[in-house]
Design a protein around this motif. Structure first.
Motif, PDB file in Angstrom:
ATOM      1  N   THR B  30      73.408   7.739   2.387  1.00  8.99           N
ATOM      2  CA  THR B  30      72.789   6.406   2.346  1.00  8.99           C
ATOM      3  C   THR B  30      73.727   5.288   2.808  1.00  8.99           C
ATOM      4  O   THR B  30      73.281   4.191   3.098  1.00  8.99           O
ATOM      5  N   TYR B  82      65.066   1.855  -2.894  1.00  3.33           N
ATOM      6  CA  TYR B  82      65.906   1.939  -1.696  1.00  3.33           C
ATOM      7  C   TYR B  82      65.098   2.186  -0.418  1.00  3.33           C
ATOM      8  O   TYR B  82      65.353   1.572   0.609  1.00  3.33           O
ATOM      9  N   ARG B  86      65.041  -0.087   2.886  1.00  4.02           N
ATOM     10  CA  ARG B  86      65.506   0.405   4.197  1.00  4.02           C
ATOM     11  C   ARG B  86      64.437   0.186   5.257  1.00  4.02           C
ATOM     12  O   ARG B  86      64.734  -0.121   6.404  1.00  4.02           O
TER      13      ARG B  86
END
Lengths: 234, 292
Positions: B30, B82, B86
């Motif tokens: 990540t 997340y 993104r």
């Protein structure tokens, strides 16, 4: 028709890079995209492989509209892409890089396909267990090409395969590209800055300027018209 | 005395190793430090507490259920926070801030549910340690070391031998190239998040077998894990082993000359020294940034 792009608009974030671009790649052709820096050449390849979305217009591959498809879906359809800069998986060895190129290939077939690709790139045979990050620039480019071929694509897209290579290696890489096209019949869409070299191997050429089509014709026409070639890069 | 310090360092290294391996994996796919890992560490410990003390399941069964529960928390964070960020092209800084936010929320939820006072799953009777390398060690501590070693061997084997492991290493090496090679990068991030969070939860469980648990217990373990991961070389599992052992030895052997209350300061002094003089750690490689 292998690839048909009609009135494509796209870009990054809010910045538009391509403006109503139309082009096509026929079965078995090598098509070159040339143009000055910032013309949007690499952006065409990224849009076709699904890394960036089309804002408007239509992309059609082998009879299927590919707008909105992911890169993985496009690989499954038969589009593979070797990005700019000898990109390989540096922490993985040569064999593992090739296996990753064939993740969508049935396991029983994969070993045979890797053997076939290694016959095309014998230099990689001796390096099978070596980390890809430790290969020379030329070997990395060969590996990038080999990885893209494992999936037996119908359309192979190459972004500046000559970048950072010595003149001898550039000739060798372009030789391989012609050989691959001749032996497998794969259509090839190639973005290249080394115009003289790419005009020797391609069947048709497009030139972009500021995201718009500036030229569409044959390499012979451009080779014979030095003034036109200069104009395209100014 | 010296052999006891070495054994204590080995026990600490086993917990650092499990936590650091999770941090290293999560960071490698990540590219940001997942602070909420600290909350997942505590989640692991509190899950065992609920299953063992409140529900009454045997401790071993509770631990086996709690580890994947921690993994599920990691999955939820990836899917709910997340991944949507993104998709909006959020950079590492935004993701880091989001993970700090997620940590604060989760830690407060645990404080509300269990209170801030320490809780324990340890047996009430004091157990005599077994002789081990000229020192004393309890059964629980031996189990900690064995679990850490077993997890490390499983992870290393999986990452080198299996198709999933190779896909994960490809995404760690170059996510964009992995994507155009036909790998579902989001899918890889999802399952690596699960594995990394399961490791974090296991670290919390192992720690809670040795000391009491509090909702903030994860932060100390996380910081030690970060130091071990950086010292070993982010993304290199064998390096993480070296990092964990190095950190634990430095912290425990230093107690010959200074008080144990300085252990955290020693960890951060090591972190700073590595960031300045050897940012790639013991086994990491200097990488060049590339873009398509």
């Amino acid at each position: 028709m292998m690839l048909e792009i009609r009135k494509l608009d796209t870009g990054y974030g809010k910045k538009q890079v391509l403006f109503g671009l139309s082009m096509e790649v026929r079965n078995g052709e090598i098509v070159a995209i040339i143009g000055p820096n910032g013309a949007g050449k690499s952006t065409v390849l990224k849009a076709v492989c699904g890394l960036i979305p089309a804002w408007n217009g239509r992309m059609c591959f082998d009879g299927t509209t590919t707008n909105g498809s992911t890169p993985a879906q496009n690989v499954a359809r038969g589009i593979t892409f070797a990005p700019q800069g000898n990109r390989v998986f540096a922490g993985l060895n040569v064999m593992e890089n090739l296996q990753i190129g064939g993740f969508q290939v049935p396991r029983k077939e994969l070993r045979g396909r890797i053997a076939q690709v290694l016959d095309v790139f014998p230099v990689l045979k001796d390096r099978a267990k070596q980390d890809a990050g430790n290969l020379s620039g030329g070997e990395q480019q060969m590996l990038a090409l080999a990885r893209a071929l494992i999936a037996r694509p119908k359309l192979l897209m190459l972004d500046e395969p000559s970048l950072g290579l010595s003149p001898n290696l550039v000739r060798s890489v372009f030789g391989k590209i012609v050989e691959i096209n001749r032996d497998t019949g794969v259509s090839i869409l190639i973005v290249e800055q080394k115009v003289r070299e790419v005009l020797r191997v391609c069947n048709r050429v497009y030139s972009l300027k500021l995201g718009k089509l500036a030229y569409d014709g044959t390499p012979e026409e451009l080779r014979d018209d030095k003034g036109k070639l200069k104009e395209l890069f100014l | 005395m010296f052999s006891q310090l070495l054994v204590n360092a080995l026990i600490a290294a086993s917990i650092y190793l499990v936590v650091a391996a999770g941090i290293s994996l999560a960071y490698s796919v990540t590219r940001f430090f997942h602070f909420a890992h600290a909350a997942v560490i505590a989640c692991g410990a509190y899950s065992v507490f609920v299953l063992h003390v409140w529900v009454g399941l045997p401790l071993s069964i509770s631990a086996l259920i709690a580890a994947p529960l921690g993994g599920a928390v990691g999955l939820a964070l990836e899917l709910l926070i997340y991944r949507p960020l993104r998709r909006k092209a959020a950079g590492p800084l935004v993701l880091l801030l989001a993970s700090i936010g997620a940590y604060v929320v989760l830690q407060n939820v645990m404080s509300l549910a269990f209170g801030d006072a320490s809780r324990s799953i340890r047996p009430t009777s004091v157990q005599e340690g077994l002789p081990f390398l000229g020192a004393r060690i309890t059964c629980v501590q031996l189990i900690s070391i064995a679990v850490a070693l077993a997890l490390l061997i499983i992870l290393l084997t999986a990452f080198v031998r299996t198709r999933w492991g190779k896909m994960a290493r490809a995404v760690m090496s170059d996510p964009e190239l992995a994507s155009v090679s036909g790998i579902n990068v989001d899918g890889v991030i999802l399952w690596v998040s699960f594995v990394a969070s399961m490791l974090a939860a296991t670290g919390g469980i192992l720690q809670s077998l040795d000391v009491d648990m509090t909702p903030t217990m994860g932060m100390t373990a996380l910081l030690a894990g970060v130091v071990a991961a950086v010292v070993g070389g982010i993304g290199r599992l064998p390096g993480v082993v070296l990092g964990a052992i190095f950190l634990a030895l430095a912290q425990h052997l230093s107690t010959w000359i200074i008080s144990t209350q300085w252990q955290d300061a020693i960890a951060f002094a090591i972190l700073l020294a590595f960031l300045i003089f050897r940012p790639e750690g013991f086994m990491g490689k200097k990488v060049r940034e590339t873009t398509v």
